[in-house]
Each structure stands twice: as C-alpha cells, then as structure tokens.
Write an enzyme that holds these catalytic residues in place. Structure first.
Site, short mmCIF file in Angstrom:
data_model
loop_
_atom_site.label_atom_id
_atom_site.label_comp_id
_atom_site.label_asym_id
_atom_site.label_seq_id
_atom_site.Cartn_x
_atom_site.Cartn_y
_atom_site.Cartn_z
N LYS A 64 -23.72 16.09 -55.45
CA LYS A 64 -23.50 16.94 -56.60
C LYS A 64 -22.14 17.63 -56.50
CE LYS A 64 -27.38 18.88 -57.95
NZ LYS A 64 -28.48 19.82 -57.64
N ARG A 108 -27.14 25.96 -56.42
CA ARG A 108 -27.80 24.65 -56.50
C ARG A 108 -27.70 23.90 -55.19
NH1 ARG A 108 -24.68 21.73 -61.29
NH2 ARG A 108 -26.65 20.61 -61.48
N GLY A 158 -35.38 16.96 -57.44
CA GLY A 158 -36.37 18.02 -57.49
C GLY A 158 -36.92 18.46 -56.16
N MET A 212 -35.35 20.02 -53.60
CA MET A 212 -34.88 21.28 -53.04
C MET A 212 -34.68 22.30 -54.14
SD MET A 212 -32.58 19.94 -49.98
CE MET A 212 -31.70 19.02 -51.16
N ARG A 246 -24.06 11.33 -61.27
CA ARG A 246 -24.29 10.51 -60.07
C ARG A 246 -24.56 9.09 -60.52
NH1 ARG A 246 -29.90 13.64 -59.04
NH2 ARG A 246 -30.94 12.92 -60.89
N HIS A 259 -40.05 14.39 -63.47
CA HIS A 259 -40.21 14.10 -62.04
C HIS A 259 -40.93 12.78 -61.81
CE1 HIS A 259 -42.30 14.53 -58.12
NE2 HIS A 259 -41.10 14.93 -57.74
N ARG A 287 -48.13 -23.58 -42.21
CA ARG A 287 -49.19 -23.36 -41.22
C ARG A 287 -50.30 -24.35 -41.48
NH1 ARG A 287 -47.74 -18.20 -43.04
NH2 ARG A 287 -46.95 -16.83 -41.40
N ARG A 311 -46.05 -26.68 -38.70
CA ARG A 311 -46.37 -26.14 -37.39
C ARG A 311 -47.74 -26.65 -36.95
NH1 ARG A 311 -47.18 -19.84 -36.49
NH2 ARG A 311 -49.07 -20.24 -37.69
N GLU A 335 -40.57 -17.96 -29.81
CA GLU A 335 -41.33 -16.74 -30.08
C GLU A 335 -41.84 -16.08 -28.82
OE1 GLU A 335 -44.73 -17.75 -32.52
OE2 GLU A 335 -44.89 -19.72 -31.61
N SER A 361 -36.95 -22.64 -34.44
CA SER A 361 -37.28 -21.73 -35.52
C SER A 361 -37.80 -20.46 -34.88
CB SER A 361 -38.34 -22.37 -36.43
OG SER A 361 -38.68 -21.46 -37.43
N GLY A 413 -39.83 -17.41 -34.36
CA GLY A 413 -41.05 -16.79 -34.84
C GLY A 413 -40.97 -15.32 -34.45
N THR A 414 -40.32 -14.54 -35.32
CA THR A 414 -40.01 -13.17 -34.90
C THR A 414 -41.21 -12.22 -34.95
OG1 THR A 414 -39.09 -12.87 -37.10
CG2 THR A 414 -37.53 -13.23 -35.31
N ASP A 429 -44.25 -12.93 -33.44
CA ASP A 429 -44.69 -12.97 -32.05
C ASP A 429 -43.58 -12.48 -31.11
OD1 ASP A 429 -47.37 -13.69 -31.37
OD2 ASP A 429 -47.02 -15.60 -32.38
N CYS A 441 -38.67 -18.06 -39.15
CA CYS A 441 -39.84 -18.21 -40.02
C CYS A 441 -40.77 -17.01 -39.94
CB CYS A 441 -40.58 -19.50 -39.71
SG CYS A 441 -41.25 -19.54 -38.05
N TYR A 473 -30.80 -21.12 -41.63
CA TYR A 473 -31.64 -20.74 -42.77
C TYR A 473 -32.62 -19.64 -42.39
CZ TYR A 473 -35.48 -23.40 -40.68
OH TYR A 473 -36.45 -23.85 -39.82
P1 ADP Z 1 -31.74 19.28 -59.36
O1 ADP Z 1 -30.90 18.69 -58.30
O2 ADP Z 1 -33.14 19.49 -58.99
O3 ADP Z 1 -31.53 18.57 -60.67
P2 ADP Z 1 -29.87 21.23 -60.28
O4 ADP Z 1 -29.03 21.93 -59.28
O5 ADP Z 1 -29.21 20.12 -60.99
O6 ADP Z 1 -31.19 20.77 -59.58
O7 ADP Z 1 -30.34 22.36 -61.27
C1 ADP Z 1 -31.57 22.42 -61.97
C2 ADP Z 1 -31.33 22.60 -63.45
O8 ADP Z 1 -30.54 23.75 -63.72
C3 ADP Z 1 -30.60 21.43 -64.04
O9 ADP Z 1 -31.19 21.10 -65.26
C4 ADP Z 1 -29.22 21.93 -64.27
O10 ADP Z 1 -28.59 21.30 -65.35
C5 ADP Z 1 -29.43 23.42 -64.51
N1 ADP Z 1 -28.25 24.15 -64.06
C6 ADP Z 1 -27.77 24.19 -62.82
N2 ADP Z 1 -26.63 24.90 -62.75
C7 ADP Z 1 -26.37 25.32 -64.00
C8 ADP Z 1 -25.32 26.09 -64.58
N3 ADP Z 1 -24.31 26.55 -63.86
N4 ADP Z 1 -25.39 26.34 -65.89
C9 ADP Z 1 -26.42 25.85 -66.62
N5 ADP Z 1 -27.44 25.13 -66.14
C10 ADP Z 1 -27.42 24.86 -64.84
MG MG Z 2 -29.78 18.07 -61.36
MG MG Z 3 -46.37 -17.15 -33.57
#
Ligand code: ADP
Ligand code: MG
Ligand code: MG
Length: 936
Positions: A62, A132, A141, A143, A376, A494, A600, A656, A785, A804, A806-807, A809, A871, A891
């Site tokens: 991020k 964040r 989601g 952390m 990302r 999620h 086999r 075999r 093997e 061949s 036979g990983t 065994d 194999c 192969y």
């Molecule tokens: P996650 O990695 O779980 O998506 P984020 O850090 O992206 O967590 O944040 C959770 C939510 O909060 C996301 O929808 C993000 O867009 C929103 N958010 C995070 N930082 C800001 C910000 N500076 N302004 C507005 N929305 C934010």
């Molecule tokens: Mg996010």
């Molecule tokens: Mg065998």
C-alpha cells in the site's frame, strides 16, 4: 536516553535490512556521536515522494504504491509511511514504539500539514488522518485501520463549522471513537452496536443514515460512555496520543491470530511485518456529491477488458468492503456523475499503462473531487489471468514471456474444475441469485457458522458456508467449505475477495436468502433450509439451487489454448501423465499429455473376475499352481494394455510392474475371508494362515516392488508377456504402440540386471511364440525411489534404458516419514516451521532433490542418453516442475487434469532461467566495463 534503550537501538539496526544498515554505518563513520535511529518514515505528497513501487518489502504494498501513484501525478491525499522494519523492531522490543520513531512521525505530520494546508490538532479546521496497515503481501481485511483520527470534543465543532456540516462532523467523530475503541483498545464492537441500536430506536429509524444530527451527537456521548466502560479511561482528547496508540495497534495486529492463520494458509512467509500508512483523510460521506468505491481496471472474474467496480454515494470506504450496504456497479456511475466517471476511466488507462498489469484500486470522492487511496495488482480468477495475459500481449503492453509468468500455473486447475451441466441446470430453477463472486460449482450441505463448517469438513462432509457476510474470523471455516454463499455485500466484499484468491466457488450478496444463524435455518423463496439440506451454487453466474446438481468437467478456452501453445513452444521439459485406463489416457491426451509416465498395474486386478485369480495365485502351494493362476490373468492384462497403447498411439507408455505387497489383494474382514474360502474350495483356516503369513510389520518396507518378481518371477513373466502380446496385436492393426517396462523399488544393480534379463528374454520368447517378425523395441528401465538407488545410480544406469524418479517413495524413505501416517505430526511441523511445506506436495529440493540431482549426474555419466523422468505426484506441482527443469530431466508425469499446469510451469521455468542468465550477463558486462574504466 538510558543506556539500555541505546543498546536496544543498535540491536534494532542489526536486524534491519542492508539498506538501512549502510546508512547507519555511514553516519557512524562521519560522527562519533551516539548512533542515530534508522530512517523509519517515508513521506508522500505532491512536492516530494520518498518511496516508489519497488519498495514493497520496506513500505508494504500500500505504502509503496501510494508513493508511486503520487509520483505519476495521480490525486493521492498526502501522508507518510512507517517502514515494515519498524514493525519488526516494535515486536522485538516488547511491543514498544522504537526510539526515534515519535520524532520522525512528528516530521511526517509536519510534512502532511504543509501538503494538506491543515493542522493536526487544530481546533478550527483540523487535519484528520487515517492510520492504515499494509504489508508487502496483500492480506485483505486481516489487519487494522483507524479512520478520522485527530478529532476530539472541541475540534469536532470546528470541523462542523469548517465543513458547514454538523451531522458529518459528529458522524466522523462517532466512527473514530468506535474504531479506536474497537481496534486499538479492544472494546467489543458489539457494545457500540447496542448503543447505536438504542439511538435508532429512540428516533424510530431503521438505517444509520436516517438518524438526525441530534441523534448522532447523542451517539458520540453514548460511545464515549461505552469506551469508558470498556477501558476504564476516557476517550483520549490529545490527537498525538490517538496517533501513537493507533500506530502501535496496527503493528500489533500483525500478530493477531486471524492474520497469522491467513499468512499460513496463503503460504506468506519471511516478511518483516506490516508498514503503517498515516494519510490525510478525505470524506466520501459529505453528501450526495461524495462517495467511495473499489474498482478494477479489467473484470477480475472473466478478464474482460472493461472497467469494473462498485461505488456507494455518501459513504466512507469501509462501508463498501464490510458489505453493510450493497453498492452499485460503476457502469451506473455516469447517471450520478459523468465527470467523475470520465476521470476514473482516464485513471484506469494511466494505471494500466504504468503498471502493465490489471489494478485493483480504492477511490473516494469528496464533494466532487476524486482521490486515489490504494492500488495493487488485482487478484483474479485463473480464467481472468489467462485472458488478461493474452489480451495484454495483443495490446502490446507486455511480452509473451511475461504473459506466461503472469499466470500462477497451479491456478489453471480452477479452469479445469467442474461446473454445472447446462442441461441439468435448465431443468432446475434457481431459488435465488447473487453476485458471481468466484467461479466454480459447489454442492454441499448448509453450514451456518465457520466453526461448524470446519468441524463437519473434518468429519468428511461437503459443506457450503452460508452467512450474511464473512469476516476474517471465518477464514478457517471458509477454507473448509466447498463453497461460500452470502446474503449481503458485493463483488469486493470479504467473502468474494478471499474466495477468488483460493479459487473457491462463491456467490455473494444473494439478498433473497434470509439467514438465521442462531436457529440454523435459511429461508429462500418461502422454503426453509437447514444443516441437513443440500444446495448447489454456481460461482460463475451467481445462481443458487435448492438441490444437488450434477457437475461436469471443464473445457479449454481459446485463450488458454493460446497460452498453452506459447508454453509448448518455450518449454524444454516433456509432460506425460499418470493414467491406468484408456479413458484417463484419452482425457490426458486432450490436455496435451505426451505419453504416460506411470501406468500402474495393480488397479487392474480388483475386478471380481480378476481378483479371484489373483487370490488363487497368492494361495498357490507350488510354482505350477501359481503359474496357472497367474496366466489366467494374462488375457485381462493384455486387453487393458491394448486399450491404453491404442489410446496413446505414437506416444510412450511406461508400464510399472506390480508394486504393492500381496496382502493388499486379500480380504481383511473375517466374513469376506470365509466367503473367499468357500469360493475357492479351501478352508477358512487356510485363508487365515496365509493372511497371517503375509502380515508384515512394515509393509511399506516389505515384500513389494521388484522384490515380488525376485521371489515369484512368474509375475514379471505374465505381465511382460501381456505387454508384448498387446503391442504385437496393436502393430498388426497398424497402431504405433510404444510400451516401456518399468521395474519398481530397485535398490541394487543385481535386482535390476536379473529382472531386466528376464524381461528381455520374455519379450523374445513371446515374439517367437506369436511368430512376429517385425521390430519390437521395448525399453526396460527402473524407478529411482530408494535412496540407495540414487546413490548408486551409476551402477544401476548400466542396466537401465531409463530412470523414472518415484518421488513419493523417495521422499518417504529420505525423511523416514510414513506417507500414510504423516498427518499425525505434519501440522505441528508446519506450525513450528520445521518444514516450510508438506514435502509430499512440493519437492524438498535440498534433500530429496539433491538425491535426484546426484542420480541424474551419475546416471548420465555412464549413459549420456539415459532418459530421465519423474512420476511422483510432484510432477504436477509448479515449484517441483521448476526443480525438474533445473536438474535437466526429460519429462514430468502428473495426473491428467494437472497436465496443463505442468506445461505452463515448464515454460515458466525457461523464462525464469533466461531472466537469470540475462542478469548474470548484465553484471558480467558491467564489471567488464568497470575493469576497462579502471585500466584507463
Ligand atoms: P484494507 O487494507 O483493509 O483495505 P485500508 O487501509 O485500505 O484497509 O482502509 C480501509 C478503508 O478505509 C478503505 O475503504 C479505504 O479506502 C478507507 N480509507 C483509508 N484511508 C483513508 C483516507 N485517508 N481517506 C478516506 N478513506 C480512507
Ligand atoms: Mg484497502
Ligand atoms: Mg513407489
């Protein structure tokens, strides 16, 4: 500063990566003063961005991409990133913010204030920030995040005035108290919900958004009480106290149980920790000209080149991800705001041109102004990965080679996964429809909680997890289910994101499904379904069926054909299949198998007509009896081989010889043993006695493999005769049959030379008996093997036309782990990181692999053209395929539906090898140039 803390600090710099170590060293050399803290904070803003996309390890995905997007001129709210190294230091120093961090954060805040034009802690128009998380690998989601940080009882009034919106200001404040209380201080989220429900009841409204301003102000007071009750402290009014505590909480969330479980499931290892991003808040909840959303530059489900995503008007970001309200597709956005939609389309192009990959991004619109909050490389289904890779080559965005590396080879099985038969689907009406969140077809009984799903899966039941929505706590149960069905949330909820990552079937947001988890029932279309009811869900269409539907295996799309064609022209490894029936052989051939690496023969003896002769052979008192029983099996074997050889015409088929210990062919239950005695006209005691005689303390290490043919040469004679006769029969029909005889479990040269001589003599005798005058070229080789065979491979190679590996065994015998009993301890070994991964799934390249490599070198030192293959089941595992390529096997052989996986993985191995060679060449050139320069 106390001396103890100073020492901590030096230690901190030892564990950090080389880059920082170097800077510390340099600074140390310049001055003899106490060591300075390493650089922990990297800012990003319109005038200056210290990070970039290549710094994911240090800044998390991020953070690195926020800096990168800022640099390429995209509208990103300014802020700063605290490094992942700081997270590691936080944990090694007893969960304390490392020394020097607070000062650096202060500088970051000043930078952010300047860039945003607002002041942190200001009472009139305060700078609010989000805190964040964000590690190098994406963990959706898993952390924590705290939004709206910096508000207090006074500045909330200032915010209300500055923004001219009192309701908004107090709404932001109540969210902060809730998130800070929940995430940082561990106050149960539920307690806040209860308080909210009371207010809603008081004002007699149903939706959060309908609560009047007065109610929201009261809610802030109520939340502060909940906070005080839960923490025994007042909600902190000092924004810096809020900030530092939140940074610590995000660092702490790295080691939360759910996060650790997720990383283990995903195989994410070796990361330092999470980075923390502190970023200027922008508000999507400022009214009807504000909003928030998540979008993909292409369709992540199908791969289609179309703008794809969802948005919510007048909402903050977390509302979309949490699945609280069901968002609208971006296609509907022009109706809401044409300029924003146009702006997003432009950003979509900029992102793809810059990153050269499909992006998944978050955006927020604050009173008509668009901001980018994250980007990302987007997770995608295998189907989408294939289509996007092929399309991007056509669009000249990427090369063929990089297209091949874009597709996780293991994911191809998703495409080759079963789906519902269209005809059966037509006959059954869908009882509900949700979003097609992750393709595939799942049939299972309903499980209403993740825990129940995990439990019942362990008991062998196929379950579909049915929930209003899922959260990170549910991950284990989601993994245990064959499919996931939710009633709220969108394509980016999620459940959808996690399921897609796993290639697990998921239907999300099926709003007609009414779920009562407590009573374990779901009402769909007026009918009630419980834990004993079976449903079917189609992740490609979003349909839900109230019964069990027939599934059908998948076919290969044009795009996949293109990818496989490119793979075939690039790869060096051959790909064969493990198959022991004509049907499997045919299917594998359709998938591109270039022969059978393991056919086999033991499975061919269990048919009732056959097993009785097998048993007579085992019960035989003398050689003559044994021989006559065995040769009763010959016609069956010949017919099987003929079918397989014909299905594989023109391609090699490695057969075999009989491998398992004989007791596997006798009945284990007393009743069946009595029946067998009756059938054979012998006494029960005789059967029992034989069973007892065959009993082995350790059958895996017992009388099996080539040892059977050493004791009972007629077994080999019968099987080789059948192979030869089948070949002759094929040849007479002008079918190009190409069998190979493979002798299993060889450990010494002598075993192989004796059995090879016997095989060659049998082939010659059969030829003579059948009066066949044509050429018969049937190579005789062995499996490697047993570790001793690998170690003495140079001796053994003299007697073999091919090896061949036979990983299965070989792994079993190298580790001394019984494959059938490993589950009693393997989970502990993985948990405690004694083993990185199950060595039966992915080859142990340094141990078992070293034996394979040694055998290759020794074997080829004697016979340069010795054919080498594998194999074991590793043949379909991409990492193992790379290993096989690197040691120079000819192969790999794997199960039919893994054949496309192996083809792609083999091509990827070549691309990676070329990349390695190129980078070596480059460094060599560089050093040459350097040398020249110094000489001058
Ligand atoms: P996650 O990695 O779980 O998506 P984020 O850090 O992206 O967590 O944040 C959770 C939510 O909060 C996301 O929808 C993000 O867009 C929103 N958010 C995070 N930082 C800001 C910000 N500076 N302004 C507005 N929305 C934010
Ligand atoms: Mg996010
Ligand atoms: Mg065998």
């Amino acid at each position: 500063m106390t001396p103890a803390i100073q020492r901590d600090n030096t230690e901190g710099s030892i564990v950090t990566a080389t880059a920082t170590r170097r800077t510390t060293k340099k600074k140390n050399q310049k001055s003899t003063r106490k060591p300075r803290a390493p650089k922990m904070v990297y800012v990003f803003g319109p005038d200056k961005s210290e990070g970039n996309a290549s710094m994911k390890e240090l800044l998390g995905g991020k953070g690195a991409n926020l800096a990168e997007m800022t640099s390429i001129g995209l509208p990103v709210p300014p802020g700063f990133t605290i490094t992942t190294e700081t997270c590691a230091a936080f944990h090694t120093h007893g969960e304390r913010l490392p020394d020097g961090l607070v000062d650096q954060v202060e500088k970051g805040i000043r930078f952010t204030e300047k860039a945003s034009g607002k002041k942190f802690g200001d009472l009139k128009n305060p700078l609010l920030v989000s805190v964040r998380s964000g590690a190098a690998a994406s963990m959706p989601g898993m952390m924590d995040t705290v939004l709206n940080l910096g508000l207090n009882d006074q500045s909330v009034q200032g915010l209300a005035q500055a923004m001219g919106n009192e309701r908004f200001a107090y709404d932001a404040y109540r969210r902060l108290i809730n998130m800070f209380g929940d995430v940082v201080m561990g106050v149960p989220h539920h307690d806040f919900e209860v308080a909210f429900d009371k207010i809603k009841k008081k004002y007699n409204v149903e939706n959060d958004t309908d609560v009047p301003t007065k109610g929201i102000i009261e809610l802030c007071e109520a939340y502060k009480k909940v906070y005080k009750k839960g923490t025994k402290k007042s909600f902190p009014q000092d924004p810096r106290v809020q900030l530092h505590a939140s940074i610590g909480a995000v660092f702490g969330s790295w080691n939360k149980h759910t996060a650790v479980t997720y990383r283990r499931k995903e195989g994410i290892a070796g990361l330092l920790g999470t980075a923390v991003n502190v970023q200027t808040m922008v508000f999507g909840n400022m009214g009807d000209d504000s909003g928030t959303g998540v979008a993909f530059t292409r369709n992540p489900s199908t791969g289609k080149n179309e703008f794809y995503g969802e948005f919510l008007v007048n909402a903050q970001g977390e509302d979309v991800v949490a699945g609280i309200r069901t968002p609208r597709p971006v296609a509907e956005m022009p109706k809401w705001s044409k300029p924003i939609h146009t702006h997003l389309l432009k950003i979509r192009r900029v992102l793809e041109k810059h990153y050269k990959d499909m992006q998944d991004f978050e955006f927020t619109i604050e009173t008509g102004t668009l901001y980018m909050l994250q980007t990302r490389n987007g997770k995608r289904t295998a189907q989408a990965a294939v289509k996007i890779a092929v399309d991007m080559v056509k669009e000249r965005l990427i090369t063929r080679d990089s297209a091949l590396t874009r597709i996780p080879a293991g994911d191809l099985t998703q495409i080759l996964l079963p789906h519902f038969d269209i005809a059966t689907k037509k006959k059954n009406k869908a009882i509900a429809k949700g979003l097609p969140a992750s393709p595939g077809a799942a049939v299972g009984n309903l499980a209403f909680t993740a825990k129940d799903a995990a439990q019942r899966n362990e008991d062998g039941e196929s379950v579909i997890l049915i929930r209003r929505e899922t959260s990170p706590e549910d991950v284990e149960g989601m993994h245990a289910s064959v499919g996931i069905l939710t009633s709220t949330g969108g394509m980016t909820s999620h459940a959808a994101v996690v399921a897609r990552g796993w290639g697990k079937c998921c239907v999300a947001g099926a709003s007609d499904v009414i779920i009562d988890a407590k009573k374990q029932k779901a009402t769909i279309d007026g009918k009630t379904y419980g834990p004993a009811d079976t449903i079917s869900i189609d992740g490609a269409t979003g349909e839900v069926f109230g019964c069990e539907l027939k599934t059908k295996s998948a076919s290969i799309s044009e795009d996949l054909k293109t990818i496989l064609k490119w793979s075939d022209s690039g790869r060096r490894l051959g790909v064969r299949t493990n198959a022991d029936s004509p049907e499997d052989a045919k299917r594998a051939r359709e998938f591109g198998a270039e022969g059978i690496g393991l056919c086999r023969t033991e499975h061919m003896f269990f048919d009732p007509e056959r097993i009785k002769w097998m048993r007579r052979m085992i019960m035989a008192e003398n050689n003559a009896e044994r021989r006559s029983a065995l040769f009763k099996l010959l016609p069956f074997q010949r017919k099987d081989f003929q079918g397989i050889l014909a299905a594989m015409k023109g391609l090699p088929v490695t057969v075999r010889l009989l491998d398992p210990p004989l007791h596997e062919f006798l009945p284990h239950e007393r009743e069946q043993q009595m029946e067998m005695a009756k059938d054979m006209g012998i006494t029960f005691a005789q059967v029992q006695q034989r069973v007892e005689l065959l009993h082995e303390a350790n059958p895996m290490l017992g009388h099996r493999g080539c040892r059977l043919s050493i004791t009972y040469p007629d077994i080999l004679r019968m099987q080789v005769t059948a192979i030869t006769e089948a070949t002759i029969a094929c040849k007479k029909k002008k079918i190009d049959a190409r069998p190979e005889v493979m002798i299993p479990l060889v450990g010494t040269k002598k075993e192989l030379s004796m059995l090879r001589d016997l095989a060659i003599a049998t082939i010659a005798e059969t030829k003579k008996a059948k009066k066949y005058k044509g050429k018969l070229d049937i190579p005789v080789g062995t499996m490697i093997e047993i570790p001793r065979a690998a170690i003495t491979a140079d001796e053994i190679a003299g007697e073999a036309d091919f090896f061949s590996f036979g990983t299965n065994d070989l792994t079993q015998l190298t580790y001394g782990y019984s494959r059938d009993d490993i589950n009693s301890f393997l989970p502990d070994y993985i948990d405690q990181e004694i083993l990185p991964i199950d060595p039966f799934q992915s080859i142990d390249s340094t141990g078992v692999g070293a034996l394979v490599e040694m055998a290759c070198i020794k074997g080829r030192s004697v016979k340069a053209d010795l054919k080498l293959g594998i194999c074991g089941e590793h043949g379909g595992d991409p990492a193992s395929v790379h290993f096989c390529h690197d040691v120079g096997l000819d192969y790999v052989s794997c199960s039919p539906f893994r054949v496309p996986v192996a083809r792609l993985a083999a091509a990827q191995a070549v691309v990676m090898e070329n990349e390695r060679n190129n980078s070596v060449k480059k460094t060599k050139k560089k050093s040459k140039r350097k040398k020249k320069a110094t000489r001058k």
